[in-house]
Design an enzyme around this catalytic site. Structure first.
Site, PDB file in Angstrom:
ATOM      1  N   GLU A   1      75.491   0.971  51.271  1.00 36.84           N
ATOM      2  CA  GLU A   1      75.709  -0.322  50.618  1.00 36.84           C
ATOM      3  C   GLU A   1      74.591  -0.650  49.630  1.00 36.84           C
ATOM      4  OE1 GLU A   1      77.209  -0.696  54.950  1.00 36.84           O
ATOM      5  OE2 GLU A   1      75.653   0.377  53.818  1.00 36.84           O
TER       6      GLU A   1
ATOM      7  N   CYS B   1      75.542  -2.395  58.800  1.00 40.40           N
ATOM      8  CA  CYS B   1      74.646  -2.665  59.929  1.00 40.40           C
ATOM      9  C   CYS B   1      74.126  -4.087  59.882  1.00 40.40           C
ATOM     10  CB  CYS B   1      73.495  -1.661  59.966  1.00 40.40           C
ATOM     11  SG  CYS B   1      72.417  -1.720  58.527  1.00 40.40           S
TER      12      CYS B   1
ATOM     13  N   ARG C   1      76.054  24.914  60.466  1.00 43.11           N
ATOM     14  CA  ARG C   1      74.673  24.773  60.933  1.00 43.11           C
ATOM     15  C   ARG C   1      73.984  23.609  60.212  1.00 43.11           C
ATOM     16  NH1 ARG C   1      71.711  30.736  61.004  1.00 43.11           N
ATOM     17  NH2 ARG C   1      72.930  31.705  62.700  1.00 43.11           N
TER      18      ARG C   1
ATOM     19  N   SER D   1      65.534  29.452  81.258  1.00 44.72           N
ATOM     20  CA  SER D   1      65.140  29.016  82.605  1.00 44.72           C
ATOM     21  C   SER D   1      63.748  29.466  82.996  1.00 44.72           C
ATOM     22  CB  SER D   1      66.152  29.527  83.641  1.00 44.72           C
ATOM     23  OG  SER D   1      67.397  28.892  83.468  1.00 44.72           O
TER      24      SER D   1
ATOM     25  N   GLY E   1      75.168  33.569  73.533  1.00 45.11           N
ATOM     26  CA  GLY E   1      75.913  34.675  74.096  1.00 45.11           C
ATOM     27  C   GLY E   1      76.939  34.207  75.110  1.00 45.11           C
TER      28      GLY E   1
ATOM     29  N   ASN F   1      77.550  30.425  76.751  1.00 45.68           N
ATOM     30  CA  ASN F   1      78.833  29.859  76.310  1.00 45.68           C
ATOM     31  C   ASN F   1      79.732  29.556  77.504  1.00 45.68           C
ATOM     32  OD1 ASN F   1      78.080  30.121  73.651  1.00 45.68           O
ATOM     33  ND2 ASN F   1      79.362  31.909  73.235  1.00 45.68           N
ATOM     34  N   GLY F   2      79.842  30.533  78.407  1.00 47.75           N
ATOM     35  CA  GLY F   2      80.690  30.360  79.578  1.00 47.75           C
ATOM     36  C   GLY F   2      80.208  29.253  80.478  1.00 47.75           C
TER      37      GLY F   2
END
Length: 363
Positions: free
Chosen positions: A48, A74, A184, A222, A293, A297-298
């Site tokens: 704005e 805002c 990305r 970890s 990997g 992902n899993g």
């Protein structure tokens, strides 16, 4: 409003963690554009104010004009002053907004303050859907207190991300790899796992795109096995490493390279992924771009933490190899996550498939 939405897209790479917003100020005839603009980098002017400045630079009088804005102006003092006050002070007579700001500090108060000052306010609900999609990460952080998780993977037609021996460069073509850098660039942070760091030593930065910022790097590790000499740690940006076992010597070596180590163990001695997302939300991460990997992902899918899949599928068949979601273990077919296709687009020789996890955009 469509012009304002197009302007908002110009803020795609620069406005994080603020939303991508565009504004167009139109004269009484409904056609003449008096000023326009989009949100700048955090701490800079919002859409704005940019539009008002543009109108002033053109010596246009905006009193009683209509401002089309893709998100509710805002109403609070953050890094900048309230945009609704700027519109009121300029004498804008009519505001057409696309959607309410999900920020609890705004959440309708901007529109109410405009109405209280005598400004007519209308909502364009159709444009609101487009604005929300453009700002899905901001909405996620404001409503769910965690980022929108977009998981990217490049794979063969039969779902392999690498051969059994680990060779993976390159399954997809150059056009698909270049396209992935745009995703990305729009993210606040890129997430990977220590397995990828050890196997590939990737940079995981944005290349060949005109962007003033590099997304933060987030590593799930970890046992803090990330090498202090990893290439990714040399890229100028913030690096966050989440671990479960804070070995003192390894932690000191990584912190000496500028990384921030955060200890968030779960009950099984691994990183608590849900707690990590909540922490990233507190660190103002809107969109989290995952390039990891099959194990990580899993695990993310298993925990129902992936909101969107961004898959590049090459017209190749690799047979027995490494899968994109090898860490996902389902007891029955009925437990398989369901996604809804959003887009299937050919990029070079490959397909780009976007799919959203069922129910994940209902917030």
């Amino acid at each position: 409003m469509q012009q304002a939405l197009a302007l908002a897209a110009h803020a795609l790479y620069i406005s994080n963690p603020n939303p991508r917003v565009g504004c167009v100020i139109v004269a009484h005839d409904g056609h003449t554009v008096l000023g326009s603009g989009f949100t700048q980098r955090a701490g800079g002017p919002h859409a704005e104010v940019m539009a008002l400045r543009d109108a002033a630079a053109r010596n246009h009088d905006v009193r009683s004009a209509t401002a089309y804005v893709t998100l509710e102006p805002c109403s609070h003092h953050g890094r900048t002053g309230p945009c609704c006050d700027a519109l009121i002070a300029a004498g804008i007579g009519h505001v057409v907004g696309a959607i309410l700001d999900p920020n609890p500090r705004v959440a309708g108060q901007g529109f109410e303050r405009l109405r209280a000052a005598g400004v007519t306010v209308d909502i364009d609900a159709r444009a609101g859907k487009q604005s929300r999609a453009l700002n899905i990460g901001f909405f996620s952080r404001m409503v769910r207190k965690q980022p929108w998780v977009r998981l990217k993977a490049g794979m063969s037609l039969d779902g392999a991300t690498a051969l059994a021996n680990g060779e993976s460069q390159w399954i997809t073509g150059e056009a698909a790899r270049a396209d992935a850098h745009h995703w990305r660039a729009r993210a606040c942070a890129i997430l990977t796992g220590v397995g990828t760091m050890l196997a590939d030593d990737p940079l995981l930065n944005v290349r060949n795109i005109d962007t003033p910022r590099q997304p933060r790097l987030v590593i799930v590790d970890s046992q803090l096995r990330t090498p202090p000499g990893a290439k990714a740690l040399a890229v100028p940006r913030e690096v966050l490493i989440y671990c479960a076992h804070p070995d003192a010597a390894r932690r000191a070596a990584l912190e000496a390279r500028g990384a921030t180590v955060i200890v968030l163990p779960d009950a099984h001695g691994r990183v608590d992924l849900q707690a990590m997302l909540q922490d990233l939300g507190q660190r103002e991460v809107n969109e989290l771009h995952v390039e990891a990997g099959g194990t990580l992902n899993g695990a993310l899918v298993q925990a129902h933490l992936v909101d969107e899949c961004l898959l590049y599928m090459a017209p190749r068949i690799l047979g027995k190899g490494q899968g994109a979601f090898s860490g996902l273990a389902l007891p029955q077919l009925k437990n398989a996550p369901t996604l809804a296709f959003q887009e299937i687009t050919q990029v070079g020789a490959d397909l780009r498939i976007r799919a959203i996890a069922e129910g994940h955009d209902a917030f």
